[in-house]
Motif scaffolding. Structure first.
Motif, PDB file in Angstrom:
ATOM      1  N   GLN A   6      16.758   8.409  -0.093  1.00 27.49           N
ATOM      2  CA  GLN A   6      15.713   8.330  -1.104  1.00 27.49           C
ATOM      3  C   GLN A   6      14.808   7.125  -0.855  1.00 27.49           C
ATOM      4  O   GLN A   6      13.585   7.225  -1.003  1.00 27.49           O
ATOM      5  N   SER A   7      15.381   6.005  -0.479  1.00 28.40           N
ATOM      6  CA  SER A   7      14.591   4.813  -0.188  1.00 28.40           C
ATOM      7  C   SER A   7      13.684   5.036   1.010  1.00 28.40           C
ATOM      8  O   SER A   7      12.522   4.625   1.014  1.00 28.40           O
ATOM      9  N   PHE A   8      14.214   5.691   2.041  1.00 28.16           N
ATOM     10  CA  PHE A   8      13.427   5.978   3.234  1.00 28.16           C
ATOM     11  C   PHE A   8      12.252   6.895   2.902  1.00 28.16           C
ATOM     12  O   PHE A   8      11.112   6.640   3.311  1.00 28.16           O
ATOM     13  N   ILE A   9      12.501   7.935   2.115  1.00 32.92           N
ATOM     14  CA  ILE A   9      11.436   8.869   1.732  1.00 32.92           C
ATOM     15  C   ILE A   9      10.387   8.155   0.874  1.00 32.92           C
ATOM     16  O   ILE A   9       9.179   8.350   1.067  1.00 32.92           O
ATOM     17  N   ALA A  10      10.833   7.318  -0.058  1.00 30.85           N
ATOM     18  CA  ALA A  10       9.892   6.563  -0.883  1.00 30.85           C
ATOM     19  C   ALA A  10       9.030   5.644  -0.011  1.00 30.85           C
ATOM     20  O   ALA A  10       7.826   5.501  -0.248  1.00 30.85           O
ATOM     21  N   GLY A  11       9.628   5.045   1.002  1.00 32.24           N
ATOM     22  CA  GLY A  11       8.872   4.199   1.924  1.00 32.24           C
ATOM     23  C   GLY A  11       7.823   4.978   2.690  1.00 32.24           C
ATOM     24  O   GLY A  11       6.691   4.506   2.871  1.00 32.24           O
ATOM     25  N   ILE A  12       8.171   6.162   3.130  1.00 33.43           N
ATOM     26  CA  ILE A  12       7.203   7.009   3.846  1.00 33.43           C
ATOM     27  C   ILE A  12       6.036   7.372   2.923  1.00 33.43           C
ATOM     28  O   ILE A  12       4.871   7.281   3.312  1.00 33.43           O
ATOM     29  N   LEU A  14       4.979   5.802   0.188  1.00 34.54           N
ATOM     30  CA  LEU A  14       4.167   4.621  -0.104  1.00 34.54           C
ATOM     31  C   LEU A  14       3.345   4.189   1.100  1.00 34.54           C
ATOM     32  O   LEU A  14       2.184   3.789   0.964  1.00 34.54           O
ATOM     33  N   GLY A  15       3.931   4.266   2.289  1.00 35.58           N
ATOM     34  CA  GLY A  15       3.182   3.940   3.497  1.00 35.58           C
ATOM     35  C   GLY A  15       1.977   4.854   3.667  1.00 35.58           C
ATOM     36  O   GLY A  15       0.886   4.414   4.039  1.00 35.58           O
ATOM     37  N   ALA A  16       2.160   6.135   3.385  1.00 37.10           N
ATOM     38  CA  ALA A  16       1.057   7.094   3.478  1.00 37.10           C
ATOM     39  C   ALA A  16      -0.028   6.783   2.448  1.00 37.10           C
ATOM     40  O   ALA A  16      -1.223   6.834   2.764  1.00 37.10           O
ATOM     41  N   ILE A  17       0.387   6.458   1.225  1.00 39.16           N
ATOM     42  CA  ILE A  17      -0.592   6.125   0.177  1.00 39.16           C
ATOM     43  C   ILE A  17      -1.399   4.889   0.574  1.00 39.16           C
ATOM     44  O   ILE A  17      -2.621   4.873   0.452  1.00 39.16           O
ATOM     45  N   PHE A  18      -0.717   3.849   1.056  1.00 39.83           N
ATOM     46  CA  PHE A  18      -1.415   2.636   1.476  1.00 39.83           C
ATOM     47  C   PHE A  18      -2.395   2.939   2.603  1.00 39.83           C
ATOM     48  O   PHE A  18      -3.503   2.411   2.640  1.00 39.83           O
ATOM     49  N   SER A  19      -1.985   3.804   3.527  1.00 37.14           N
ATOM     50  CA  SER A  19      -2.855   4.169   4.644  1.00 37.14           C
ATOM     51  C   SER A  19      -4.079   4.945   4.160  1.00 37.14           C
ATOM     52  O   SER A  19      -5.210   4.677   4.592  1.00 37.14           O
ATOM     53  N   LEU A  20      -3.867   5.894   3.261  1.00 34.10           N
ATOM     54  CA  LEU A  20      -4.978   6.691   2.740  1.00 34.10           C
ATOM     55  C   LEU A  20      -5.981   5.848   1.954  1.00 34.10           C
ATOM     56  O   LEU A  20      -7.179   6.127   1.952  1.00 34.10           O
ATOM     57  N   LEU A  21      -5.485   4.814   1.278  1.00 33.45           N
ATOM     58  CA  LEU A  21      -6.355   3.938   0.487  1.00 33.45           C
ATOM     59  C   LEU A  21      -6.898   2.765   1.300  1.00 33.45           C
ATOM     60  O   LEU A  21      -7.581   1.898   0.760  1.00 33.45           O
ATOM     61  N   ASN A  22      -6.594   2.743   2.607  1.00 40.06           N
ATOM     62  CA  ASN A  22      -7.036   1.672   3.510  1.00 40.06           C
ATOM     63  C   ASN A  22      -6.621   0.281   3.011  1.00 40.06           C
ATOM     64  O   ASN A  22      -7.387  -0.673   3.045  1.00 40.06           O
ATOM     65  N   LEU A  23      -5.398   0.191   2.511  1.00 37.95           N
ATOM     66  CA  LEU A  23      -4.841  -1.084   2.055  1.00 37.95           C
ATOM     67  C   LEU A  23      -3.930  -1.647   3.142  1.00 37.95           C
ATOM     68  O   LEU A  23      -3.347  -0.894   3.927  1.00 37.95           O
ATOM     69  N   PRO A  24      -3.772  -2.970   3.165  1.00 38.24           N
ATOM     70  CA  PRO A  24      -2.832  -3.541   4.138  1.00 38.24           C
ATOM     71  C   PRO A  24      -1.397  -3.167   3.765  1.00 38.24           C
ATOM     72  O   PRO A  24      -1.049  -3.079   2.586  1.00 38.24           O
ATOM     73  N   ILE A  25      -0.593  -2.943   4.763  1.00 37.78           N
ATOM     74  CA  ILE A  25       0.790  -2.526   4.532  1.00 37.78           C
ATOM     75  C   ILE A  25       1.585  -3.682   3.908  1.00 37.78           C
ATOM     76  O   ILE A  25       1.488  -4.820   4.360  1.00 37.78           O
ATOM     77  N   PRO A  26       2.356  -3.418   2.860  1.00 42.61           N
ATOM     78  CA  PRO A  26       3.113  -4.485   2.189  1.00 42.61           C
ATOM     79  C   PRO A  26       4.469  -4.727   2.843  1.00 42.61           C
ATOM     80  O   PRO A  26       5.509  -4.733   2.195  1.00 42.61           O
ATOM     81  N   ALA A  27       4.468  -4.871   4.151  1.00 44.99           N
ATOM     82  CA  ALA A  27       5.706  -5.077   4.897  1.00 44.99           C
ATOM     83  C   ALA A  27       5.416  -6.028   6.048  1.00 44.99           C
ATOM     84  O   ALA A  27       4.262  -6.213   6.425  1.00 44.99           O
TER      85      ALA A  27
END
Length: 60
Positions: A6-12, A14-27
């Protein structure tokens, strides 16, 4: 194992959302940052095991 997946899927997601919104990755952006996180977790586990052997419980 279920929580890990579940954590891995949530990370994927969130990573996709950050990418779509052109935000810097929070990692951490590189391997050194990831190793820092692993080091923090390892240190926590070492002290936790030490405290268990001494009979101390975790702070509540």
């Amino acid at each position: 194992m279920k929580v890990t997946i579940q954590s891995f899927i949530a990370g994927i997601v969130l990573g996709a959302i950050f990418s779509l919104l052109n935000l810097p990755i929070p990692a951490p952006p590189n391997f050194a940052g990831i190793m820092g996180i692993v080091g923090i977790f390892t240190g926590f586990l070492i002290i936790n095991q030490y405290n268990k052997k001494r009979g101390k419980t975790e702070v509540e």
